[in-house]
Design an enzyme around this catalytic site. Structure first.
Site, PDB file in Angstrom:
ATOM      1  N   GLU A   1      12.066  -1.948  -9.069  1.00 45.56           N
ATOM      2  CA  GLU A   1      11.283  -3.188  -8.976  1.00 45.56           C
ATOM      3  C   GLU A   1      11.114  -3.906 -10.312  1.00 45.56           C
ATOM      4  O   GLU A   1      10.990  -5.133 -10.355  1.00 45.56           O
ATOM      5  CB  GLU A   1       9.903  -2.882  -8.386  1.00 45.56           C
ATOM      6  CG  GLU A   1       9.897  -2.576  -6.904  1.00 45.56           C
ATOM      7  CD  GLU A   1      10.250  -1.133  -6.563  1.00 45.56           C
ATOM      8  OE1 GLU A   1      10.158  -0.760  -5.382  1.00 45.56           O
ATOM      9  OE2 GLU A   1      10.639  -0.368  -7.485  1.00 45.56           O
TER      10      GLU A   1
ATOM     11  N   ALA B   1      12.769  -3.125   0.373  1.00 47.92           N
ATOM     12  CA  ALA B   1      12.333  -4.313   1.107  1.00 47.92           C
ATOM     13  C   ALA B   1      13.542  -5.093   1.627  1.00 47.92           C
ATOM     14  O   ALA B   1      14.610  -5.086   1.018  1.00 47.92           O
ATOM     15  CB  ALA B   1      11.491  -5.210   0.199  1.00 47.92           C
TER      16      ALA B   1
ATOM     17  N   GLU C   1       9.770   4.982  -1.647  1.00 41.03           N
ATOM     18  CA  GLU C   1       8.321   5.095  -1.409  1.00 41.03           C
ATOM     19  C   GLU C   1       8.036   5.587   0.007  1.00 41.03           C
ATOM     20  O   GLU C   1       7.107   6.371   0.227  1.00 41.03           O
ATOM     21  CB  GLU C   1       7.651   3.740  -1.665  1.00 41.03           C
ATOM     22  CG  GLU C   1       7.622   3.388  -3.159  1.00 41.03           C
ATOM     23  CD  GLU C   1       7.035   2.017  -3.437  1.00 41.03           C
ATOM     24  OE1 GLU C   1       6.047   1.941  -4.179  1.00 41.03           O
ATOM     25  OE2 GLU C   1       7.575   1.025  -2.910  1.00 41.03           O
TER      26      GLU C   1
ATOM     27  N   GLY D   1      11.184   0.453  -1.923  1.00 36.35           N
ATOM     28  CA  GLY D   1      10.357   0.833  -0.777  1.00 36.35           C
ATOM     29  C   GLY D   1      10.961   1.950   0.038  1.00 36.35           C
ATOM     30  O   GLY D   1      10.241   2.713   0.692  1.00 36.35           O
TER      31      GLY D   1
END
Length: 693
Positions: free
Chosen positions: A125, A61, A105, A102
């Site tokens: 995270e 992110a 991901e 992310g």
């Protein structure tokens, strides 16, 4: 647009280009989807490769968009991954350097993954009190197995790509430039007809999933204690055994729950606070800095030796100066012993030990340090001693050298006045043990140059410290606040508590150690000397006399084997002492105080709110530029519990109205004059605001 598009030999290459780590901000997410649409609409394009520009595939992110509408603006990362999975053409992630959060991901949403050796792979995270929120807990177990995925997600640890060889995570692991290899791989898979594999279609298999997950929950519960995220991570990974969409819903529910927890808010606050600490309002980024290639340290004692090790660890040569040869030899021997102990524990190679020791030289002559770029004094905490040192430094040091004091309480402006170059003088307050503690208070004098400040902040980062700027006042940020905390601890003894109860209450709250154990560790005679100085400088400040009585008994702490507690040889465990407790009770009688039962809740409130109130004054006076700086000082230097985010954030979570009301209640009691609510605290409480925006 922060995602670039080009076509190479029938393969569309979408390059994330959002420095410094290609964070998946809104513009980048939009660029990926738009690039994918172009590729699907172009008959000449047979496959797609997604990669990252610069030094990362993607770090996850974009932290610049946290807590802004853009963070959740469509397309979200979930939407981007759905678009990838819906593609009729094969998509290959070309991973180099870093794929975290992310970013990983995103790669898991691709059909294939090609990685460069040494790329760092992580879902970190949990370190922000969260869990992966874009399918990471569901897709990773399908590729590397339940156990490996759970360990990786619960720890948040980065793992080199080659460690995943043999798993389904990477289809190829290559040496060198990953993009050409990924393009070639994409061409080969595009030659075969679809459909192309999707991670979501794989099954999670484990011989005894129920037994393993029960064991994992018990282990994590014991280790995680005050942090809910690790257990929620276990629950989310366990949900990967369900059908994919059901598991994805469980992951989302867990993520939304954690976002709202005070523990996650505290961890996120610390994460951003550490980065914000380096930003000084009137010192712009890009301010020229001075070269620091050689350092001198005055003093070879505990602090001088610890400070020296920081620079040796960073590969910077140090000359250590002392007035006596035996003091130098003792200091060098201690440094070597510390390194040898690290080597025995496997933390350092013997080669590294010798390399670091080779950077150290010693001297008893100021002439030998005159060419140092930075000199730090770590001598006795007395203004007359500092004056002698700084007058000598002013005389011998080259032009442009930075002259730093490791003072913990003294006036840096006065120290600077002993020189003809006050613009070069700055405080660098290290915390003991200086080679271990993360905090570095950078004390900015009235005349400290902006380039000096920028240089010291940069060098702080190089030696792996959390550097926080403080203005000049008695005790700066940390010690000025801890004095009020210590005063309340003393008053609690006068009123009815004993050291063990006070320490246990605040340690249960989460502090690493209570005020009396801390006093024993630091040396009670140090506090005694400060109180004697206060009696002259600030005679209106009142203290409990118990600490002075303790010192009069010769009980200076761990170094004498006796302080507030007794200590046994080789054992740092505190043992309550009847003589000390009797002295405390007798002192209450001398004061005419009827001792009362004091609750643990009152102990915690009085200690913590004393910190908060002084912190509010520090903010109002501009000694600290922002509340998060105060929190970083307490999280990294004073053992304040990380899961509570520091005193100022904790006060925000309690509510400043409630803090002020409690203080007004305590103002009616013993030494109520200590509880005058700071004007800034009262103002924010009246407005329904907090210290942190």
């Amino acid at each position: 647009m922060t995602a670039q598009y080009q076509v190479q030999d029938g393969v569309a290459v979408i390059t994330l280009d959002n420095p410094p780590v290609n964070g998946l901000g809104h513009s980048t997410r939009l660029g990926i989807v738009e690039g994918l649409t172009r590729a699907l609409d172009d008959a000449a394009v047979k496959a797609v490769v997604i990669t990252g520009a610069g030094k990362a595939f993607s770090g996850g992110a974009d932290i610049r968009e946290f807590n802004t509408p853009k963070a959740t603006q469509e397309p979200t990362l979930h939407s981007v991954i759905r678009a990838l999975e819906a593609s009729t053409k094969p998509i290959v992630a070309a991973i180099h350097s870093v794929a975290m959060g992310g970013g990983l991901e995103l790669a898991l949403g691709c059909n294939y993954r090609v990685a460069a050796k040494g790329a760092q792979i992580a879902l970190p995270e949990v370190k922000l009190g969260l869990l992966p929120g874009a399918g990471g807990t569901q897709r990773l177990p399908r590729l590397i197995g339940l156990e490996h995925a759970l360990n990786m997600i619960v720890s948040g640890t980065a793992i080199p790509s080659e460690k995943f060889a043999g798993s389904k995570l990477f289809d190829e692991i290559v040496d060198g430039d990953v993009l050409p290899a990924a393009v070639k791989f994409a061409q080969s898979v595009a030659a075969a007809p679809g459909p192309y594999p999707k991670v979501r279609d794989l099954k999670v298999r484990h011989e005894n999933a129920e037994g393993f997950l029960a064991f994992a929950r018990n282990t994590v519960a014991a280790v995680a204690k005050n942090f809910p995220a690790p257990l929620k991570c276990v629950d989310a990974v366990a949900a990967s055994l369900k059908p994919f969409e059901a598991g994805l819903k469980d992951e989302r529910d867990g993520f939304m729950y954690l976002v709202g927890t005070p523990e996650s808010r505290a961890l996120r606050h610390a994460f951003f606070g550490e980065r914000a600490a380096s930003k000084i309002p009137d010192v712009p980024e890009g301010t020229p800095v001075r070269k620091i290639e050689r350092v001198a340290v005055i003093g070879a004692g505990t602090m001088g030796g610890g400070i020296t090790m920081n620079f040796l660890n960073a590969g910077i040569p140090v000359t250590m100066l002392e007035m006596k040869q035996e003091a130098l030899e003792r200091g060098v021997a201690t440094i070597r012993r510390n390194y040898e102990n690290s080597a025995k524990k496997g933390k350092l190679t013997q080669e590294k030990v010798e390399q670091r020791m080779g950077l150290l030289t010693t001297t008893m002559s100021y002439d030998d340090i005159k060419n140092a770029d930075l000199v730090i004094e770590a001598v006795f905490e007395e203004m007359g001693v500092k004056e002698t040192v700084f007058k000598k430094l002013d005389e011998v040091m080259k032009d442009g050298a930075i002259l730093a004091s490791n003072t913990s309480t003294l006036d840096v402006n006065k120290i600077a006045s002993f020189t003809r170059r006050p613009q070069d003088v700055v405080g660098m307050h290290f915390f003991s043990p200086a080679n271990v503690m993360k905090l570095l208070e950078v004390v900015r004098g009235e005349k400290t140059g902006k380039d000096v400040l920028a240089t010291v902040m940069q060098i702080g980062k190089k030696i792996k410290k959390t550097a926080v700027v403080s203005g000049v006042c008695d005790g700066f940020i940390g010690n000025r606040m801890i004095e009020q905390y210590s005063r309340q601890a003393g008053y609690l003894l006068d009123e009815g508590a004993l050291p063990e109860q006070v320490d246990k209450a605040i340690e249960k709250f989460g502090f690493a150690m209570g005020p009396f154990r801390m006093g024993d560790l630091a040396g009670n005679d140090i506090g005694w000397a400060i109180r004697k100085r206060r009696a002259v400088d600030k005679p209106d400040i009142q203290y409990s006399k118990t600490a002075d009585k303790l010192c009069e008994m010769g009980r200076f702490g761990q170094k004498t084997g006796a302080g507030w507690y007794d200590y046994k040889a080789g054992d740092r465990k505190p043992y309550p002492n009847k003589q000390v407790n009797d002295m405390i009770v007798e002192h209450s009688k001398e004061l005419g105080i009827t001792r009362r039962k004091i609750s643990d809740e009152e102990i915690v409130e009085r200690l913590v709110f004393a910190l908060v109130n002084e912190g509010a004054k520090i903010l109002e006076e501009g000694i600290a530029s922002k509340a998060s700086d105060i929190d970083m000082v307490y999280l990294t230097g004073y053992g304040f519990p990380l899961f509570r985010g520091g005193p100022m954030l904790y006060a925000d979570q309690v509510g400043l109205y409630n803090v002020a009301q409690s203080m007004k209640r305590y103002a009616k009691g013993y030494h109520g004059e200590a509880w005058v609510v700071a004007p800034l605290l009262q103002k924010l409480a009246d407005e329904g605001k907090g210290f942190n925006g």
